[in-house]
Scaffold this active site. Structure first.
Site, PDB file in Angstrom:
ATOM      1  CB  ALA A  57      32.055 -13.034   1.673  1.00 62.57           C
ATOM      2  CG  ASP A  58      35.481 -17.945  -0.207  1.00 59.81           C
ATOM      3  OD1 ASP A  58      36.541 -18.564  -0.032  1.00 59.81           O
ATOM      4  OD2 ASP A  58      34.440 -18.194   0.441  1.00 59.81           O
ATOM      5  CB  SER A  59      31.579 -18.897  -3.957  1.00 58.17           C
ATOM      6  OG  SER A  59      32.711 -19.743  -3.995  1.00 58.17           O
TER       7      SER A  59
END
Lengths: 139, 329
Positions: free
Chosen positions: A92-94
């Protein structure tokens, strides 16, 4: 103790009754518990992640979070997502993280402050926060 | 007098120790050193994971990581993601190591720490004590592009996002939840859903870059408390910037929490990178007194495969400015 619901495997955390135990469990594969003063021999877990012994969210909540996370990150069906899973480790990125928070807000009818959102690093953290917010809301 | 002498001796000794570590890996060639960016200059390095195919190279890359980084990598799920996470660590280590002009630094020996707000920075104390440059860095990665921005003396924040990135939520619902009212207004006014999506992603990268540059975490500057917009700046000189028009667009940030307008200190650039990504760069302007208007961000961009090849791509089709005052070097 794992409960398998549907096609996703989601480990539940130990429930509140284990609150009596000593702090954090450090070794990866074996856990030694003391419940209500009686100590039990080491339990060998085959491929257990570390357990966090805490007063934890309901299994259904953790499970729902797992589902939302899997959907947002488009993880293959056989990916194991547990309470201990870190969002960062799942890819998961931001942008994914804020989308997950949004999904959780919609699913549970809550509102998550940025300060709280920043402290979430695992699925369990998210589930615990959700239940706290639900509790505060209905109080 | 004595303390000066002993200080000098220990400096010489430390320098020797530092320089002895040339053969950090017999299998990997030395890194091509680069001069530090000057003031108001930004260096931007990126790797395309798809171009790194050699398993043996990837294995050598893994050897550069600290035990903790290796452990984090081990726990990551998904091969593409794992690879880009590995390359992100390799890129930051090798990039910083390149800037050592006094002596060579082993990228493996670099140590990192976090500020109290959680922003990563180099921990020079335990590592190569006598060669610390005042450099700032920031990294960002997707599964298809890994980037590292470097500045000297001023903080930097970067963010990269795939141009084709789709949201799981509806665009306006997302914007209403996270963006400022002015930004929502701007996005709502766009009738073409594809353009609207692109503008949202661009805005996201700019906002992320800003928050990362400020370095105090998401909660210190909640996205809906500041607005980023492009402002047209009429310039006198034609060839001052990359754009051939007499107008250039400057990106500015305005904060609803910040009437003092400290937000005038930040400079932005938005690029179309490698044809596949939006890249946003945010740096603090060195001299904020008055805040000179119209000074471009001097930018050099390299595409790299650490230890294998470096290609300066600023000014080529790989780096297309979208907005912000930019001068590519």
């Amino acid at each position: 103790m794992a409960s398998v619901t549907g096609t996703s495997a989601c480990m539940t955390s130990l429930s509140c009754s284990f609150k009596q135990t000593q702090g954090r469990i450090s070794s990866v594969n074996s856990v030694s518990l003391s419940i209500n003063g009686k100590s039990f021999p080491s339990l060998r877990m085959r491929s257990a992640p570390r357990f966090r012994v805490s007063c934890a969210a309901k299994p259904e909540t953790v499970d729902k979070v797992c589902q939302i996370v899997k959907k947002q990150l488009a993880l293959p069906a056989d990916t194991t997502v547990t309470g201990e899973s870190k969002f960062a480790a799942l890819g998961a990125d931001s942008l994914d993280t804020v989308e997950i928070v949004m999904g959780l807000e919609e699913e549970f009818g809550i509102s998550v402050e940025e300060e709280s959102a920043q402290t979430i690093s695992t699925v369990q953290d998210a589930a615990d926060l959700i239940e706290k917010l639900i509790e505060t809301k209905s109080a | 007098m004595f303390s000066f002498v002993s200080k000098r001796l220990s400096l010489m000794m430390m320098t020797k120790v530092c320089c002895f570590q040339r053969n950090f890996s017999s299998a990997l060639p030395p890194l091509v050193p680069v001069k530090l960016p000057s003031k108001m200059e930004t260096h931007f390095w990126y790797v395309l994971p798809d171009e790194v195919k050699s398993e043996s190279l990837l294995s050598q890359y893994s050897e550069l990581l600290s035990p903790r980084e290796k452990k984090n990598l081990y726990h990551m799920q998904g091969d593409q993601f794992k690879k880009s996470a590995l390359l992100a660590r390799v890129l930051v280590r090798t990039t910083i190591a390149r800037y050592q002009t006094n002596c060579q630094v082993n990228p493996r020996s670099l140590k990192f720490k976090k500020t109290i707000y959680g922003k990563p920075e180099v921990d020079w104390e335990n590592g190569d004590k006598w060669c610390p440059p005042p450099l700032h860095f920031n990294i960002s990665h997707t599964s298809s592009l890994v980037a590292c921005g470097v500045t000297v003396n001023v903080p930097i924040g970067i963010d990269v996002e795939e141009k084709q990135r789709r949201l799981k939520n509806k665009i306006l619902a997302f914007a209403k939840r996270y963006f400022s009212p002015d930004e929502v207004k701007l996005l709502t006014a766009i009738s073409d859903p594809e353009i609207q999506r692109q503008e949202l992603i661009k805005l996201w990268t700019l906002k992320e870059a800003y928050v990362k540059a400020v370095g105090r975490g998401f909660s210190a500057a909640p996205f809906n408390t500041f607005t980023i917009r492009a402002r047209v700046v009429k310039m006198g000189g034609f060839h001052h910037f990359d754009t051939q028009h007499s107008e250039a667009s400057e990106i500015v940030v305005e904060s609803s929490d910040d009437p003092e307008n400290l937000t005038r200190n930040w400079q932005f650039a938005l690029l179309d990178l490698a044809g596949s990504h939006y890249a946003a760069i945010c740096i603090e302007k060195e001299n904020s007194a008055g805040g000179e208007a119209g000074v471009p961000m001097r930018l050099t961009v390299w595409k790299t495969i650490p230890f294998v090849e470096d290609e300066r791509v600023s000014g080529t089709g790989a780096v297309v400015p979208i907005s912000g005052l930019i001068k590519q070097l």
